[in-house]
Design a protein around this motif. Structure first.
Motif, PDB file in Angstrom:
ATOM      1  N   ASP A  56       0.809  -1.214   0.000  1.00 10.20           N
ATOM      2  CA  ASP A  56       0.000   0.000   0.000  1.00 10.20           C
ATOM      3  C   ASP A  56       0.844   1.265   0.000  1.00 10.20           C
ATOM      4  OD1 ASP A  56      -2.119  -1.699   0.075  1.00 10.20           O
ATOM      5  OD2 ASP A  56      -2.759  -1.220   2.111  1.00 10.20           O
ATOM      6  N   THR A  57       2.111   1.144   0.355  1.00 15.24           N
ATOM      7  CA  THR A  57       3.031   2.281   0.316  1.00 15.24           C
ATOM      8  C   THR A  57       3.149   2.862  -1.094  1.00 15.24           C
ATOM      9  OG1 THR A  57       4.328   1.466   2.192  1.00 15.24           O
ATOM     10  CG2 THR A  57       5.463   2.922   0.668  1.00 15.24           C
ATOM     11  N   THR A  58       2.984   2.005  -2.104  1.00 18.32           N
ATOM     12  CA  THR A  58       3.178   2.394  -3.494  1.00 18.32           C
ATOM     13  C   THR A  58       1.840   2.685  -4.176  1.00 18.32           C
ATOM     14  OG1 THR A  58       3.081   0.089  -4.255  1.00 18.32           O
ATOM     15  CG2 THR A  58       5.233   0.956  -3.588  1.00 18.32           C
ATOM     16  N   PRO A  59       1.850   3.279  -5.373  1.00 15.20           N
ATOM     17  CA  PRO A  59       0.591   3.566  -6.068  1.00 15.20           C
ATOM     18  C   PRO A  59      -0.124   2.287  -6.491  1.00 15.20           C
ATOM     19  CG  PRO A  59       2.423   4.839  -6.989  1.00 15.20           C
ATOM     20  CD  PRO A  59       3.015   3.810  -6.094  1.00 15.20           C
ATOM     21  N   GLY A  60      -1.441   2.416  -6.718  1.00 10.66           N
ATOM     22  CA  GLY A  60      -2.194   1.290  -7.262  1.00 10.66           C
ATOM     23  C   GLY A  60      -3.289   0.796  -6.346  1.00 10.66           C
ATOM     24  N   THR A  61      -4.002  -0.208  -6.842  1.00  2.33           N
ATOM     25  CA  THR A  61      -5.100  -0.813  -6.089  1.00  2.33           C
ATOM     26  C   THR A  61      -4.580  -1.438  -4.793  1.00  2.33           C
ATOM     27  OG1 THR A  61      -6.212  -1.315  -8.171  1.00  2.33           O
ATOM     28  CG2 THR A  61      -6.998  -2.475  -6.214  1.00  2.33           C
ATOM     29  N   GLN A  62      -5.348  -1.281  -3.727  1.00  7.32           N
ATOM     30  CA  GLN A  62      -4.905  -1.753  -2.412  1.00  7.32           C
ATOM     31  C   GLN A  62      -5.742  -2.943  -1.957  1.00  7.32           C
ATOM     32  OE1 GLN A  62      -5.211   1.809  -0.040  1.00  7.32           O
ATOM     33  NE2 GLN A  62      -3.263   2.627  -0.761  1.00  7.32           N
ATOM     34  N   GLN A  63      -5.134  -4.102  -1.957  1.00  6.75           N
ATOM     35  CA  GLN A  63      -5.712  -5.320  -1.420  1.00  6.75           C
ATOM     36  C   GLN A  63      -4.594  -6.151  -0.828  1.00  6.75           C
ATOM     37  OE1 GLN A  63      -8.095  -6.680  -5.034  1.00  6.75           O
ATOM     38  NE2 GLN A  63      -9.484  -7.270  -3.390  1.00  6.75           N
ATOM     39  N   ALA A  64      -4.917  -6.948   0.180  1.00  8.20           N
ATOM     40  CA  ALA A  64      -3.886  -7.736   0.853  1.00  8.20           C
ATOM     41  C   ALA A  64      -3.183  -8.678  -0.113  1.00  8.20           C
ATOM     42  CB  ALA A  64      -4.496  -8.513   2.014  1.00  8.20           C
ATOM     43  N   ILE A  65      -3.950  -9.317  -0.995  1.00 11.83           N
ATOM     44  CA  ILE A  65      -3.327 -10.280  -1.908  1.00 11.83           C
ATOM     45  C   ILE A  65      -2.430  -9.579  -2.915  1.00 11.83           C
ATOM     46  CG2 ILE A  65      -5.234 -10.313  -3.576  1.00 11.83           C
ATOM     47  CD1 ILE A  65      -4.698 -13.392  -3.752  1.00 11.83           C
ATOM     48  N   LEU A  66      -2.802  -8.359  -3.327  1.00 18.58           N
ATOM     49  CA  LEU A  66      -1.954  -7.605  -4.241  1.00 18.58           C
ATOM     50  C   LEU A  66      -0.686  -7.129  -3.539  1.00 18.58           C
ATOM     51  CD1 LEU A  66      -4.605  -5.493  -6.195  1.00 18.58           C
ATOM     52  CD2 LEU A  66      -3.499  -7.633  -6.878  1.00 18.58           C
ATOM     53  N   ALA A  67      -0.805  -6.754  -2.272  1.00 17.07           N
ATOM     54  CA  ALA A  67       0.371  -6.360  -1.503  1.00 17.07           C
ATOM     55  C   ALA A  67       1.335  -7.536  -1.370  1.00 17.07           C
ATOM     56  CB  ALA A  67      -0.044  -5.853  -0.123  1.00 17.07           C
ATOM     57  N   ALA A  68       0.786  -8.724  -1.122  1.00 17.85           N
ATOM     58  CA  ALA A  68       1.628  -9.918  -1.008  1.00 17.85           C
ATOM     59  C   ALA A  68       2.339 -10.196  -2.327  1.00 17.85           C
ATOM     60  CB  ALA A  68       0.779 -11.112  -0.593  1.00 17.85           C
ATOM     61  N   ALA A  69       1.610 -10.040  -3.436  1.00 16.50           N
ATOM     62  CA  ALA A  69       2.216 -10.266  -4.747  1.00 16.50           C
ATOM     63  C   ALA A  69       3.321  -9.252  -5.018  1.00 16.50           C
ATOM     64  CB  ALA A  69       1.148 -10.192  -5.833  1.00 16.50           C
ATOM     65  N   GLN A  70       3.083  -7.996  -4.657  1.00 12.67           N
ATOM     66  CA  GLN A  70       4.100  -6.961  -4.871  1.00 12.67           C
ATOM     67  C   GLN A  70       5.323  -7.209  -3.998  1.00 12.67           C
ATOM     68  OE1 GLN A  70       1.833  -3.451  -4.061  1.00 12.67           O
ATOM     69  NE2 GLN A  70       0.612  -3.641  -5.927  1.00 12.67           N
ATOM     70  N   GLY A  71       5.097  -7.717  -2.786  1.00 12.01           N
ATOM     71  CA  GLY A  71       6.224  -8.055  -1.927  1.00 12.01           C
ATOM     72  C   GLY A  71       7.083  -9.146  -2.532  1.00 12.01           C
ATOM     73  N   ALA A  72       6.430 -10.168  -3.086  1.00  8.88           N
ATOM     74  CA  ALA A  72       7.175 -11.248  -3.740  1.00  8.88           C
ATOM     75  C   ALA A  72       7.926 -10.731  -4.957  1.00  8.88           C
ATOM     76  CB  ALA A  72       6.206 -12.367  -4.134  1.00  8.88           C
ATOM     77  N   GLN A  73       7.278  -9.865  -5.723  1.00  5.79           N
ATOM     78  CA  GLN A  73       7.919  -9.279  -6.901  1.00  5.79           C
ATOM     79  C   GLN A  73       9.148  -8.472  -6.498  1.00  5.79           C
ATOM     80  OE1 GLN A  73       5.695  -6.131  -8.776  1.00  5.79           O
ATOM     81  NE2 GLN A  73       6.596  -6.503 -10.780  1.00  5.79           N
ATOM     82  N   ALA A  74       9.009  -7.665  -5.460  1.00  2.00           N
ATOM     83  CA  ALA A  74      10.145  -6.872  -4.993  1.00  2.00           C
ATOM     84  C   ALA A  74      11.291  -7.773  -4.552  1.00  2.00           C
ATOM     85  CB  ALA A  74       9.705  -5.961  -3.850  1.00  2.00           C
ATOM     86  N   ALA A  75      10.966  -8.872  -3.879  1.00  2.00           N
ATOM     87  CA  ALA A  75      12.002  -9.796  -3.409  1.00  2.00           C
ATOM     88  C   ALA A  75      12.792 -10.385  -4.568  1.00  2.00           C
ATOM     89  CB  ALA A  75      11.361 -10.899  -2.576  1.00  2.00           C
ATOM     90  N   VAL A  76      12.093 -10.737  -5.644  1.00  2.00           N
ATOM     91  CA  VAL A  76      12.782 -11.273  -6.818  1.00  2.00           C
ATOM     92  C   VAL A  76      13.739 -10.235  -7.393  1.00  2.00           C
ATOM     93  CG1 VAL A  76      12.446 -12.044  -9.204  1.00  2.00           C
ATOM     94  CG2 VAL A  76      10.987 -12.948  -7.387  1.00  2.00           C
ATOM     95  N   HIS A  77      13.271  -9.002  -7.535  1.00  5.03           N
ATOM     96  CA  HIS A  77      14.134  -7.947  -8.067  1.00  5.03           C
ATOM     97  C   HIS A  77      15.320  -7.679  -7.138  1.00  5.03           C
ATOM     98  CE1 HIS A  77      11.562  -7.155 -11.402  1.00  5.03           C
ATOM     99  NE2 HIS A  77      10.545  -6.714 -10.681  1.00  5.03           N
ATOM    100  N   LEU A  78      15.076  -7.698  -5.833  1.00  4.87           N
ATOM    101  CA  LEU A  78      16.158  -7.485  -4.873  1.00  4.87           C
ATOM    102  C   LEU A  78      17.218  -8.575  -4.991  1.00  4.87           C
ATOM    103  CD1 LEU A  78      14.026  -6.360  -1.832  1.00  4.87           C
ATOM    104  CD2 LEU A  78      16.085  -5.173  -2.591  1.00  4.87           C
ATOM    105  N   ASN A  79      16.791  -9.832  -5.021  1.00  3.44           N
ATOM    106  CA  ASN A  79      17.750 -10.928  -5.101  1.00  3.44           C
ATOM    107  C   ASN A  79      18.555 -10.874  -6.388  1.00  3.44           C
ATOM    108  OD1 ASN A  79      18.832 -13.593  -4.138  1.00  3.44           O
ATOM    109  ND2 ASN A  79      17.919 -14.234  -6.089  1.00  3.44           N
ATOM    110  N   GLU A  80      17.891 -10.542  -7.498  1.00  2.00           N
ATOM    111  CA  GLU A  80      18.599 -10.503  -8.769  1.00  2.00           C
ATOM    112  C   GLU A  80      19.590  -9.338  -8.823  1.00  2.00           C
ATOM    113  OE1 GLU A  80      15.681 -10.745 -11.869  1.00  2.00           O
ATOM    114  OE2 GLU A  80      15.248 -12.856 -11.423  1.00  2.00           O
ATOM    115  N   GLN A  81      19.222  -8.201  -8.229  1.00  2.66           N
ATOM    116  CA  GLN A  81      20.163  -7.080  -8.183  1.00  2.66           C
ATOM    117  C   GLN A  81      21.360  -7.403  -7.292  1.00  2.66           C
ATOM    118  OE1 GLN A  81      20.426  -4.406  -9.970  1.00  2.66           O
ATOM    119  NE2 GLN A  81      22.220  -3.688  -8.833  1.00  2.66           N
ATOM    120  N   LEU A  82      21.106  -8.025  -6.161  1.00  7.07           N
ATOM    121  CA  LEU A  82      22.203  -8.435  -5.284  1.00  7.07           C
ATOM    122  C   LEU A  82      23.125  -9.419  -5.993  1.00  7.07           C
ATOM    123  CD1 LEU A  82      20.158  -8.864  -1.982  1.00  7.07           C
ATOM    124  CD2 LEU A  82      21.991  -7.199  -2.344  1.00  7.07           C
TER     125      LEU A  82
END
Length: 333
Positions: free
Chosen positions: A300-326
């Motif tokens: 919910d910190t970021t723009p877009g529709t706010q739902q728990a399942i969407l937040a969970a999906a965005q968290g997983a997406q961020a984790a993938v990008h973080l791991n790949e950048q690391l």
């Protein structure tokens, strides 16, 4: 057919060299690969993915989530109808098997960039502060709703006063509903809510600032408009709501929907120099990175529709990008 000498058959082959796990480039070794600030759906989902990547992760749990007053999390695949606290409890339990993930009850108060790393200061339950370092940061702190200063609004929030028809519309379907607000926001929400009920009334709490076209669209869907000032909201039987006006008859409704204004739950993004959108959300690129390199955001910190399942999906997406950048930083070309 080739023959093999006895010496060759009796010799023990040398064990294959085990590849060394990725390590950061030369420099001080930080305490964590990633610090996740926020332990809601986005933060815990990200921690799960990063834990499975063998990343050293700290999750800072800053307190109850935004949806704590809600009776249940709806529309969450395999968890439809689960209480918010129970959903987070399940998420924390799943993290226990990942030894590289640590969860602390702590409120991060400062983020300071130190070269390619970050130093964070956090305040624990006792009020004592401590610092630690991380290669990357994920902001998953969420937002807070700014409810109108109307008697009864806060007390009924999450039960008789609701924010999202996608989250709660099915539970109040085919019952009398109201929409609180003015202008385009109220018009759009009322038309959306009419998907779940044929009995919808817009309560503008004074002049509605509705255009002629907006009134026509509402009228076409059988949606009434009441523009009398509202005195208060009262709790009715079975979580229903009674809208009391300064003049005119009270309005009994099963629920009242509104789009509340919001603000960031913490000012960490702003203090860290992250860009905010015109609506106050933390801007992120397609890889969920903020305008500050090394700081990511999700939920919910970021723009877009706010739902728990969407937040969970965005968290997983961020984790993938973080791991790949690391990984890119650890395995330079």
């Amino acid at each position: 057919m080739t023959s093999t000498s006895p010496a060759a058959t009796s010799a023990t082959p040398a064990p294959a060299a085990r590849p060394r796990r990725h390590r950061p480039a030369a420099g001080p070794i930080p305490d964590f690969d990633v610090v996740i600030i926020g332990a809601g759906s986005a933060g815990l989902s990200a921690a799960l993915v990063l834990g499975r990547c063998l990343r050293r992760v700290l999750v800072c749990d800053g307190g109850a989530p935004r949806n704590a007053p809600s009776p249940a999390v709806q529309g969450f695949f395999t968890r439809d109808g689960t209480k918010p606290a129970q959903l987070l409890k399940l998420g924390l339990h799943e993290l226990e098997r990942y030894a590289t993930v640590e969860v602390r009850t702590a409120r991060v108060t400062a983020i300071v960039r130190q070269g390619k790393q970050f130093e964070l200061t956090a305040e624990g339950e006792t009020g004592r502060s401590r610092t630690f370092t991380a290669r990357k940061i994920l902001l998953a702190t969420g937002v807070e709703d700014e409810l109108p200063p109307l008697d009864g609004m806060r007390e009924l929030w999450g039960t008789g006063v609701l924010h999202c028809p996608y989250c709660h519309g099915w539970e109040v379907r085919d019952q009398p509903l109201a929409v609180y607000g003015q202008g385009k926001t109220a018009t759009g929400l009322a038309l959306l809510v009419s998907r779940w009920s044929r009995d919808v009334v817009v309560c503008t709490d004074g002049p509605g600032n509705l255009t002629t076209n907006a009134r026509r669209r509402l009228r076409q869907q059988g949606i009434q408009v009441r523009e009398e000032p509202i005195t208060r909201l009262e709790a009715g039987p079975k979580d229903s709501v009674r809208v009391v006006f300064e003049t005119g008859e009270p309005l009994a409704r099963r629920a009242v929907f509104l789009h509340a204004h919001q603000h960031q739950r913490t000012n960490l993004a702003e203090l860290a120099g992250c860009r905010l959108t015109s609506k106050g959300a933390v801007w992120v690129d397609k890889n969920t990175q903020t305008s500050q390199p090394g700081i990511y955001a999700a939920g919910d910190t970021t723009p877009g529709t706010q739902q728990a399942i969407l937040a969970a999906a965005q968290g997983a997406q961020a984790a993938v990008h973080l791991n790949e950048q690391l990984t890119r930083e650890e395995c330079p070309k």
